[in-house]
Design a protein around this motif. Structure first.
Motif, PDB file in Angstrom:
ATOM      1  N   ALA A 151      24.526  56.824  47.257  1.00 18.24           N
ATOM      2  CA  ALA A 151      25.667  57.424  47.699  1.00 18.24           C
ATOM      3  C   ALA A 151      26.557  58.361  47.063  1.00 18.24           C
ATOM      4  O   ALA A 151      26.338  58.350  45.743  1.00 18.24           O
ATOM      5  CB  ALA A 151      26.739  56.183  48.077  1.00 18.24           C
ATOM      6  N   ASN A 152      26.861  59.450  47.809  1.00 20.17           N
ATOM      7  CA  ASN A 152      27.536  60.480  46.787  1.00 20.17           C
ATOM      8  C   ASN A 152      29.203  60.380  47.251  1.00 20.17           C
ATOM      9  O   ASN A 152      29.966  60.986  46.496  1.00 20.17           O
ATOM     10  CB  ASN A 152      27.099  61.654  47.109  1.00 20.17           C
ATOM     11  CG  ASN A 152      27.097  62.019  48.901  1.00 20.17           C
ATOM     12  OD1 ASN A 152      27.502  61.317  49.821  1.00 20.17           O
ATOM     13  ND2 ASN A 152      26.610  63.339  49.199  1.00 20.17           N
ATOM     14  N   VAL A 153      29.668  59.524  48.366  1.00 19.01           N
ATOM     15  CA  VAL A 153      30.876  59.298  48.463  1.00 19.01           C
ATOM     16  C   VAL A 153      31.095  57.595  48.519  1.00 19.01           C
ATOM     17  O   VAL A 153      30.560  57.078  49.403  1.00 19.01           O
ATOM     18  CB  VAL A 153      31.285  59.830  50.005  1.00 19.01           C
ATOM     19  CG1 VAL A 153      32.836  59.497  50.262  1.00 19.01           C
ATOM     20  CG2 VAL A 153      30.914  61.136  49.902  1.00 19.01           C
ATOM     21  N   LEU A 154      32.238  57.376  48.045  1.00 23.70           N
ATOM     22  CA  LEU A 154      32.681  56.201  47.969  1.00 23.70           C
ATOM     23  C   LEU A 154      34.311  55.961  48.690  1.00 23.70           C
ATOM     24  O   LEU A 154      34.889  56.794  48.308  1.00 23.70           O
ATOM     25  CB  LEU A 154      33.001  55.341  46.498  1.00 23.70           C
ATOM     26  CG  LEU A 154      33.701  53.991  46.498  1.00 23.70           C
ATOM     27  CD1 LEU A 154      33.061  53.045  47.136  1.00 23.70           C
ATOM     28  CD2 LEU A 154      34.419  53.829  45.054  1.00 23.70           C
ATOM     29  N   LEU A 155      34.240  55.503  49.831  1.00 21.58           N
ATOM     30  CA  LEU A 155      35.508  55.245  50.573  1.00 21.58           C
ATOM     31  C   LEU A 155      36.238  53.928  50.138  1.00 21.58           C
ATOM     32  O   LEU A 155      35.429  52.775  50.588  1.00 21.58           O
ATOM     33  CB  LEU A 155      35.323  55.366  51.984  1.00 21.58           C
ATOM     34  CG  LEU A 155      36.168  55.294  52.996  1.00 21.58           C
ATOM     35  CD1 LEU A 155      37.575  56.174  52.816  1.00 21.58           C
ATOM     36  CD2 LEU A 155      35.890  55.326  54.366  1.00 21.58           C
ATOM     37  N   LEU A 156      37.545  53.981  49.904  1.00 22.24           N
ATOM     38  CA  LEU A 156      38.212  52.517  49.750  1.00 22.24           C
ATOM     39  C   LEU A 156      39.452  52.748  50.695  1.00 22.24           C
ATOM     40  O   LEU A 156      40.421  53.331  50.290  1.00 22.24           O
ATOM     41  CB  LEU A 156      38.463  52.472  48.327  1.00 22.24           C
ATOM     42  CG  LEU A 156      37.308  52.438  47.333  1.00 22.24           C
ATOM     43  CD1 LEU A 156      37.972  52.293  45.792  1.00 22.24           C
ATOM     44  CD2 LEU A 156      36.413  51.149  47.450  1.00 22.24           C
ATOM     45  N   SER A 157      39.321  52.177  51.742  1.00 17.10           N
ATOM     46  CA  SER A 157      40.492  52.332  52.638  1.00 17.10           C
ATOM     47  C   SER A 157      41.298  50.942  52.904  1.00 17.10           C
ATOM     48  O   SER A 157      40.512  49.890  53.527  1.00 17.10           O
ATOM     49  CB  SER A 157      40.068  52.834  54.080  1.00 17.10           C
ATOM     50  OG  SER A 157      41.053  53.120  55.141  1.00 17.10           O
ATOM     51  N   SER A 158      42.327  50.585  52.666  1.00 19.27           N
ATOM     52  CA  SER A 158      43.173  49.367  52.858  1.00 19.27           C
ATOM     53  C   SER A 158      42.335  48.274  52.184  1.00 19.27           C
ATOM     54  O   SER A 158      42.268  47.113  52.825  1.00 19.27           O
ATOM     55  CB  SER A 158      43.324  49.234  54.178  1.00 19.27           C
ATOM     56  OG  SER A 158      44.331  48.205  54.292  1.00 19.27           O
ATOM     57  N   VAL A 159      41.744  48.573  50.860  1.00 18.66           N
ATOM     58  CA  VAL A 159      40.798  47.316  50.350  1.00 18.66           C
ATOM     59  C   VAL A 159      41.284  46.978  49.051  1.00 18.66           C
ATOM     60  O   VAL A 159      41.479  45.792  48.643  1.00 18.66           O
ATOM     61  CB  VAL A 159      39.458  47.683  50.632  1.00 18.66           C
ATOM     62  CG1 VAL A 159      38.943  48.935  49.819  1.00 18.66           C
ATOM     63  CG2 VAL A 159      38.558  46.508  50.161  1.00 18.66           C
TER      64      VAL A 159
END
Length: 265
Positions: A151-159
């Motif tokens: 992966a090139n993007v890590l998304l952390l949304s409301s976590v």
């Protein structure tokens, strides 16, 4: 301190309460996030989104008009442009693909999109059975996801605020060397107050649940990202999250950040 008990004269019975010392004790009181009923409600809601019967879902609530997280979408498009139109996203704590379904129609078809949700075991099994396709995948761990596709993007949304040890988690994520990190809807304390562990009580019209939730010190939080350039920061797109009450006092807020890994010289 004693655990929160609802009182008759409390005007707002839902929201965030207390300042606790022990995640484990609070989890034993509240029940945590593993209740099968929460998964069932989320699954049924997202199936309607997947099948085109609802515009989008957030926190298991259905909406007939989509509200876009434009800051997140902008960050994804920035990453896509820099990576030859290839986006390999790890969406940690991404439920059954909530953000994926929310943003996918604003990601051009010229972008090769791979979206991996890393979640609790029951969510992963449900996702693999009912939601997985050529673009959307579900994995039990970041390591497993990275082994299948880097992966090139890590998304952390409301976590992050819902993890027992958020700082240890962030330290671990940094070791993977993601080129881009997008953080959205993350809770912080006002006035540079220290990390605060609260009990969140969910309104029953969403579902019956209580669970631990952190409000983090923003300065300490940002210190984890010394190897990254902060491209932008932004308020939550969700009404009411720009200023949040704890015990009825405006003591917190949700916001997000977009980080780009610094070039090694």
């Amino acid at each position: 301190m004693s655990f929160f008990k609802r009182k008759k004269d409390v005007k707002n019975q839902w929201g965030w309460f207390g300042n606790y010392d022990s995640w484990e004790a609070l989890t034993s009181l509240s029940g945590g996030y593993e209740a099968a009923s929460i998964l069932d409600i989320t699954k049924n809601a997202l199936l309607k989104v997947k099948n085109g019967d609802a515009a989008y879902e957030r926190d298991s609530v259905l909406f007939d008009k989509k509200i876009y997280p434009y800051a997140v979408i902008s960050a994804l498009l920035y990453a896509a442009l820099e990576c030859d139109n290839v986006l390999n996203v790890i969406d940690f704590g991404g439920s059954l693909g909530s953000t994926f379904y929310q943003v996918r129609d604003l990601i051009p078809t010229s972008v090769k999109l791979n979206w991996s949700v890393v979640e609790q075991e029951n969510y992963v099994r449900c996702g693999q059975e009912m939601f997985e396709d050529d673009t959307l995948k579900f994995h039990f761990t970041v390591k497993e996801s990275m082994a299948e596709k880097q992966a090139n993007v890590l998304l952390l949304s409301s976590v992050v605020q819902y993890l027992p040890k958020p700082h240890e988690f962030l330290k671990e994520m940094i070791t993977y060397g993601f080129q881009y990190i997008i953080i959205d809807r993350t809770a912080f304390t006002k006035n540079n107050q220290p990390d605060r562990l609260t009990l969140q009580i969910v309104p029953p019209e969403i579902y019956e649940a209580r669970y631990p939730a952190w409000f983090l010190n923003e300065e300490i939080f940002l210190a984890h990202f010394k190897d990254y350039e902060l491209k932008t920061e932004f308020a939550s797109y969700v009404d009411g999250e720009q200023e949040m009450e704890i015990d009825g006092i405006k003591a917190g807020y949700d916001k997000g950040f977009f980080f780009v890994r610094k070039q090694v010289r």
